[in-house]
Motif scaffolding. Sequence first.
Motif, PDB file in Angstrom:
ATOM      1  N   LYS A  13       0.832  -1.208   0.000  1.00 30.85           N
ATOM      2  CA  LYS A  13       0.000   0.000   0.000  1.00 30.85           C
ATOM      3  C   LYS A  13       0.861   1.251   0.000  1.00 30.85           C
ATOM      4  N   LEU A  14       0.238   2.310  -0.429  1.00 36.29           N
ATOM      5  CA  LEU A  14       0.851   3.627  -0.293  1.00 36.29           C
ATOM      6  C   LEU A  14      -0.017   4.479   0.614  1.00 36.29           C
ATOM      7  N   GLY A  15       0.629   5.279   1.414  1.00 33.46           N
ATOM      8  CA  GLY A  15      -0.064   6.296   2.199  1.00 33.46           C
ATOM      9  C   GLY A  15       0.538   7.637   1.833  1.00 33.46           C
ATOM     10  N   LEU A  16      -0.165   8.687   2.208  1.00 36.10           N
ATOM     11  CA  LEU A  16       0.307  10.048   1.943  1.00 36.10           C
ATOM     12  C   LEU A  16       0.509  10.274   0.443  1.00 36.10           C
ATOM     13  N   LYS A  75      -2.563  15.520   2.074  1.00 33.14           N
ATOM     14  CA  LYS A  75      -1.944  14.785   3.203  1.00 33.14           C
ATOM     15  C   LYS A  75      -0.452  15.064   3.275  1.00 33.14           C
ATOM     16  N   GLU A  98     -11.204   5.383   4.890  1.00 31.59           N
ATOM     17  CA  GLU A  98     -10.964   6.231   3.718  1.00 31.59           C
ATOM     18  C   GLU A  98     -11.181   5.391   2.461  1.00 31.59           C
ATOM     19  N   GLU A 150     -10.343   4.056  -1.340  1.00 26.71           N
ATOM     20  CA  GLU A 150      -9.064   3.721  -1.969  1.00 26.71           C
ATOM     21  C   GLU A 150      -9.239   3.389  -3.454  1.00 26.71           C
ATOM     22  N   GLU A 210     -10.240   1.525   2.964  1.00 28.44           N
ATOM     23  CA  GLU A 210      -9.193   1.140   3.908  1.00 28.44           C
ATOM     24  C   GLU A 210      -9.581   1.612   5.314  1.00 28.44           C
ATOM     25  N   ILE A 250      -7.762   2.529   8.576  1.00 28.62           N
ATOM     26  CA  ILE A 250      -6.441   2.799   9.155  1.00 28.62           C
ATOM     27  C   ILE A 250      -6.609   2.951  10.669  1.00 28.62           C
ATOM     28  N   PHE A 271      -3.470   9.664  17.050  1.00 26.91           N
ATOM     29  CA  PHE A 271      -3.200   9.628  15.603  1.00 26.91           C
ATOM     30  C   PHE A 271      -2.150  10.685  15.243  1.00 26.91           C
ATOM     31  N   PHE A 301       1.843  11.693  14.617  1.00 26.94           N
ATOM     32  CA  PHE A 301       3.114  11.024  14.314  1.00 26.94           C
ATOM     33  C   PHE A 301       3.880  11.851  13.292  1.00 26.94           C
ATOM     34  N   VAL A 309       5.090   6.914  11.197  1.00 26.08           N
ATOM     35  CA  VAL A 309       3.995   6.259  10.457  1.00 26.08           C
ATOM     36  C   VAL A 309       4.536   5.167   9.534  1.00 26.08           C
ATOM     37  N   THR A 366       2.334   2.386   7.903  1.00 21.39           N
ATOM     38  CA  THR A 366       1.406   3.385   7.362  1.00 21.39           C
ATOM     39  C   THR A 366      -0.017   3.222   7.909  1.00 21.39           C
ATOM     40  N   SER A 367      -0.090   2.895   9.191  1.00 19.10           N
ATOM     41  CA  SER A 367      -1.373   2.809   9.914  1.00 19.10           C
ATOM     42  C   SER A 367      -2.308   1.710   9.385  1.00 19.10           C
TER      43      SER A 367
HETATM   44  O1  0L1 Z   1      -3.272   4.925   3.957  1.00 21.65           O
HETATM   45  C1  0L1 Z   1      -2.950   6.066   4.304  1.00 21.65           C
HETATM   46  O2  0L1 Z   1      -2.987   7.063   3.541  1.00 21.65           O
HETATM   47  C2  0L1 Z   1      -2.502   6.278   5.719  1.00 21.65           C
HETATM   48  C3  0L1 Z   1      -1.161   6.895   5.720  1.00 21.65           C
HETATM   49  C4  0L1 Z   1      -0.756   7.198   7.107  1.00 21.65           C
HETATM   50  C5  0L1 Z   1      -1.286   8.489   7.603  1.00 21.65           C
HETATM   51  C6  0L1 Z   1      -2.506   8.279   8.421  1.00 21.65           C
HETATM   52  O3  0L1 Z   1      -2.570   7.385   9.257  1.00 21.65           O
HETATM   53  O4  0L1 Z   1      -3.415   9.108   8.227  1.00 21.65           O
END
Ligand code: 0L1
Length: 259
Positions: A59-62, A67, A104, A106, A137, A139, A146, A148, A153, A158-159
């Motif tokens: 996965k990718l976050g941010l 963000k 969120e 995805e 997703e 998280i 929350f 960090f 993270v 990445t949560s």
């Molecule tokens: O999947 C995400 O975009 C989470 C990335 C980490 C940041 C968060 O926990 O909001």
Amino acid sequence: MTVDTERWARYLIDAVDQRREVAAITSLVDGFGVGDAYEVQRKVLAARLAAGDRVAGAKLGLTSKAKQEQMGVDEPAYGWLLASSVLDAGSELDTAELIHPRVEPEFVFVMGEDMAGEDVTADDVLDATERVAGGIEVIDSRYERFKFSLADVIADNTSAARVVVGADGIAPREVDLATVTCSFEIDGVEVASADGSALLGQPAHCVALLVRHLTRLGGKLEAGWTVLAGAPTDAHALHPGSEVTARYSHFPAVGLQAL
Ligand code: 0L1
Ligand code: MG
């Protein structure tokens, strides 16, 4: 000073297993950096695999500018998807299994071919993708409130907590993925909306960045893996009893029922 990455991996594993939030590692360890964080992440993954879990993907976050600006970074964060975290569309999730979950929408890629290379492009990703689908997703940062830094993270995978992937999807070139819109609803009310261009202009570009990252680590993206390219909107708190729906212009809707 060398960071005891084994110790911090155990710290995060315990936080997940005991469902309790913990202080950010960077508040406890001077100089804890992104390199240390990926090593902690690797050790957490290794422990889960040794205990019988399996890698289902990555996965990718941010990956949205919003963000990234919020975190003051200009690179996504990369993590792993465990098979135990993947739920069927329409599943129920007991929030008591988690600490302070958020949800969120995805963009999800299911890979048809292995991929590696430091110059991989979005076009290469589309060639290697079997289908693209919607997802939700869940998280669940293991950190207090929350809060960090980037290194925290990353260490915390990445949560990542759970993911629901739509059963169907579309061929990768059926439509320009940047134009696919998403409306995110909680209990029948739209809480956010965005399109694929929110993911650094093009969701397939995000997957290309993941391939380059895995290549730098000496690995690859594997055929059959599920990849979360990122969330085009902010995440929202998931409360017991809530019904979450991600509706897309070109993918079937995806739902999740919180218990
Ligand atoms: O999947 C995400 O975009 C989470 C990335 C980490 C940041 C968060 O926990 O909001
Ligand atoms: Mg996400």
